[in-house]
Design a protein around this motif. Structure first.
Motif, PDB file in Angstrom:
ATOM      1  N   TRP A   1       7.347   1.672   7.956  1.00  0.00           N
ATOM      2  CA  TRP A   1       6.283   0.911   8.294  1.00  0.00           C
ATOM      3  C   TRP A   1       5.981   0.765   6.612  1.00  0.00           C
ATOM      4  CZ3 TRP A   1       4.889  -2.077  12.163  1.00  0.00           C
ATOM      5  CH2 TRP A   1       5.217  -1.795  13.381  1.00  0.00           C
ATOM      6  N   MET A   2       5.782  -0.609   6.165  1.00  0.00           N
ATOM      7  CA  MET A   2       5.131  -1.126   4.817  1.00  0.00           C
ATOM      8  C   MET A   2       3.816  -1.616   5.155  1.00  0.00           C
ATOM      9  SD  MET A   2       4.862  -1.372   1.660  1.00  0.00           S
ATOM     10  CE  MET A   2       6.377  -0.995   0.824  1.00  0.00           C
ATOM     11  N   PRO A   3       2.679  -0.924   4.982  1.00  0.00           N
ATOM     12  CA  PRO A   3       1.431  -1.569   4.883  1.00  0.00           C
ATOM     13  C   PRO A   3       1.016  -2.462   3.595  1.00  0.00           C
ATOM     14  CG  PRO A   3       1.279   0.870   4.277  1.00  0.00           C
ATOM     15  CD  PRO A   3       2.874   0.457   4.404  1.00  0.00           C
ATOM     16  N   TYR A   4       0.021  -3.288   4.080  1.00  0.00           N
ATOM     17  CA  TYR A   4      -0.341  -4.164   2.773  1.00  0.00           C
ATOM     18  C   TYR A   4      -1.491  -4.694   3.136  1.00  0.00           C
ATOM     19  CZ  TYR A   4       0.707  -8.112   5.840  1.00  0.00           C
ATOM     20  OH  TYR A   4       0.630  -8.735   7.238  1.00  0.00           O
TER      21      TYR A   4
ATOM     22  N   SER B   1       0.803  -4.198   8.445  1.00  0.00           N
ATOM     23  CA  SER B   1       1.936  -3.421   8.002  1.00  0.00           C
ATOM     24  C   SER B   1       2.998  -4.261   8.905  1.00  0.00           C
ATOM     25  CB  SER B   1       1.997  -2.106   8.621  1.00  0.00           C
ATOM     26  OG  SER B   1       1.677  -1.907   9.913  1.00  0.00           O
TER      27      SER B   1
ATOM     28  N   ALA C   1       3.097  -1.265  -5.751  1.00  0.00           N
ATOM     29  CA  ALA C   1       1.601  -1.108  -5.147  1.00  0.00           C
ATOM     30  C   ALA C   1       0.921  -1.918  -6.148  1.00  0.00           C
ATOM     31  CB  ALA C   1       1.163   0.125  -4.671  1.00  0.00           C
TER      32      ALA C   1
ATOM     33  N   SER D   1      13.261   2.890  -4.001  1.00  0.00           N
ATOM     34  CA  SER D   1      12.370   1.748  -3.679  1.00  0.00           C
ATOM     35  C   SER D   1      12.438   0.784  -4.993  1.00  0.00           C
ATOM     36  CB  SER D   1      10.894   1.908  -3.078  1.00  0.00           C
ATOM     37  OG  SER D   1      10.371   0.616  -2.995  1.00  0.00           O
TER      38      SER D   1
ATOM     39  N   LEU E   1       0.820  -1.271  -0.024  1.00  0.00           N
ATOM     40  CA  LEU E   1      -0.094   0.026   0.002  1.00  0.00           C
ATOM     41  C   LEU E   1       0.820   1.260   0.069  1.00  0.00           C
ATOM     42  CD1 LEU E   1      -2.758  -1.003   2.798  1.00  0.00           C
ATOM     43  CD2 LEU E   1      -2.732  -1.216   0.121  1.00  0.00           C
ATOM     44  N   LYS E   2       2.301   0.982  -0.299  1.00  0.00           N
ATOM     45  CA  LYS E   2       2.977   2.497  -0.224  1.00  0.00           C
ATOM     46  C   LYS E   2       4.202   2.150  -1.178  1.00  0.00           C
ATOM     47  CE  LYS E   2       5.081   5.472   3.226  1.00  0.00           C
ATOM     48  NZ  LYS E   2       5.415   5.676   4.656  1.00  0.00           N
ATOM     49  N   THR E   3       4.361   3.150  -1.928  1.00  0.00           N
ATOM     50  CA  THR E   3       5.797   3.289  -2.596  1.00  0.00           C
ATOM     51  C   THR E   3       6.541   4.350  -1.981  1.00  0.00           C
ATOM     52  OG1 THR E   3       4.598   4.577  -4.277  1.00  0.00           O
ATOM     53  CG2 THR E   3       4.455   2.205  -4.641  1.00  0.00           C
ATOM     54  N   PHE E   4       7.766   4.465  -2.380  1.00  0.00           N
ATOM     55  CA  PHE E   4       8.786   5.275  -1.840  1.00  0.00           C
ATOM     56  C   PHE E   4       9.572   6.091  -3.165  1.00  0.00           C
ATOM     57  CE2 PHE E   4       7.981   2.246   1.096  1.00  0.00           C
ATOM     58  CZ  PHE E   4       7.830   3.158   2.228  1.00  0.00           C
ATOM     59  N   ASP E   5       8.756   6.370  -4.275  1.00  0.00           N
ATOM     60  CA  ASP E   5       9.606   7.165  -5.274  1.00  0.00           C
ATOM     61  C   ASP E   5      10.765   6.335  -5.903  1.00  0.00           C
ATOM     62  OD1 ASP E   5       7.468   9.251  -5.176  1.00  0.00           O
ATOM     63  OD2 ASP E   5       8.906  10.194  -3.493  1.00  0.00           O
TER      64      ASP E   5
END
Length: 212
Positions: free
Chosen positions: A177-180, A197, A154, A150, A143-147
């Motif tokens: 934290w990495m949510p999924y 997460s 997603a 990374s 649920l998250k990316t980091f430009d």
């Protein structure tokens, strides 16, 4: 005649005309601002050779940060088209910053601070535990990316069937934290959605286990 020859050869005839450029600064951890000690810094340049642009960077100088994360590079003055400063350190995302030549003045240091980001490794495992069925269906996504820092995406990943046992990996910034989300769609009328997460420590290995 002397003045003309001097101008052609060096660009100026003042006794204090400098033949060097200087760049200096600090390298810091993006997470907490701590100094990055012992990091190798490389300065590169792109030049014209015989009136032709060679199209690649060549190393000008290298140095190593000190106990306070400080670096200092002094290098010969040239008619370069572009400069690039880089940091390559195991466990960290690489840094390659281009610097315009017009920022340099002979014998006058320019300050250029660099921020580096530590890496974390993440494994995502999906396993269909017995008893299983060919109509079982699970979809999973981060649920998250980091430009640019990374390799994690997603996108939804879809798993159908009884023999599902798979793992994929990606790299992301450390200490985040990495949510999924996972959705069991075996029964379309009674989908089971799970959101959770996992904390990914710098230089560490984190794992997401989706078992259904």
């Amino acid at each position: 005649l002397y003045i003309l020859i001097c101008l052609i050869a060096t660009g100026c005839c003042r006794e204090d005309c400098a033949d060097t450029y200087i760049i200096r600064g600090t390298v810091e951890n993006a997470n907490n601002g701590d100094p990055c000690v012992g990091f190798e810094i490389e300065l590169e340049e792109m030049v014209m050779e015989g009136g032709v642009l060679n199209g690649f960077y060549e190393t000008v100088a290298t140095t190593t940060t000190d106990a306070s994360g400080f670096y200092y590079i002094e290098f010969p003055r040239k008619q370069s088209l572009s400069y690039r400063i880089g940091v390559l350190e195991d466990g960290w995302f690489p840094v390659f910053d281009e610097i315009e030549p017009n920022l340099f003045t002979p014998d006058v240091p320019i300050d250029y601070n660099i921020i580096t980001t530590p890496k974390a490794d993440l494994d995502i495992s999906v396993f269909n535990a017995p008893p299983s069925n060919e109509i079982d269906k699970m979809i999973v996504r981060l649920l998250k990316t980091f430009d640019e820092h990374s390799t994690c995406d997603a996108e939804w990943r879809v798993f159908i069937g009884a023999d599902v046992d798979t793992t994929w990996s990606c790299i992301l910034p450390g200490n985040v934290w990495m949510p999924y989300m996972s959705i069991d769609q075996t029964d379309p009328e009674n989908e089971i959605t799970t959101i959770d997460s996992v904390y990914c420590t710098s230089f560490g290995q984190a794992t997401i286990n989706v078992v259904y």
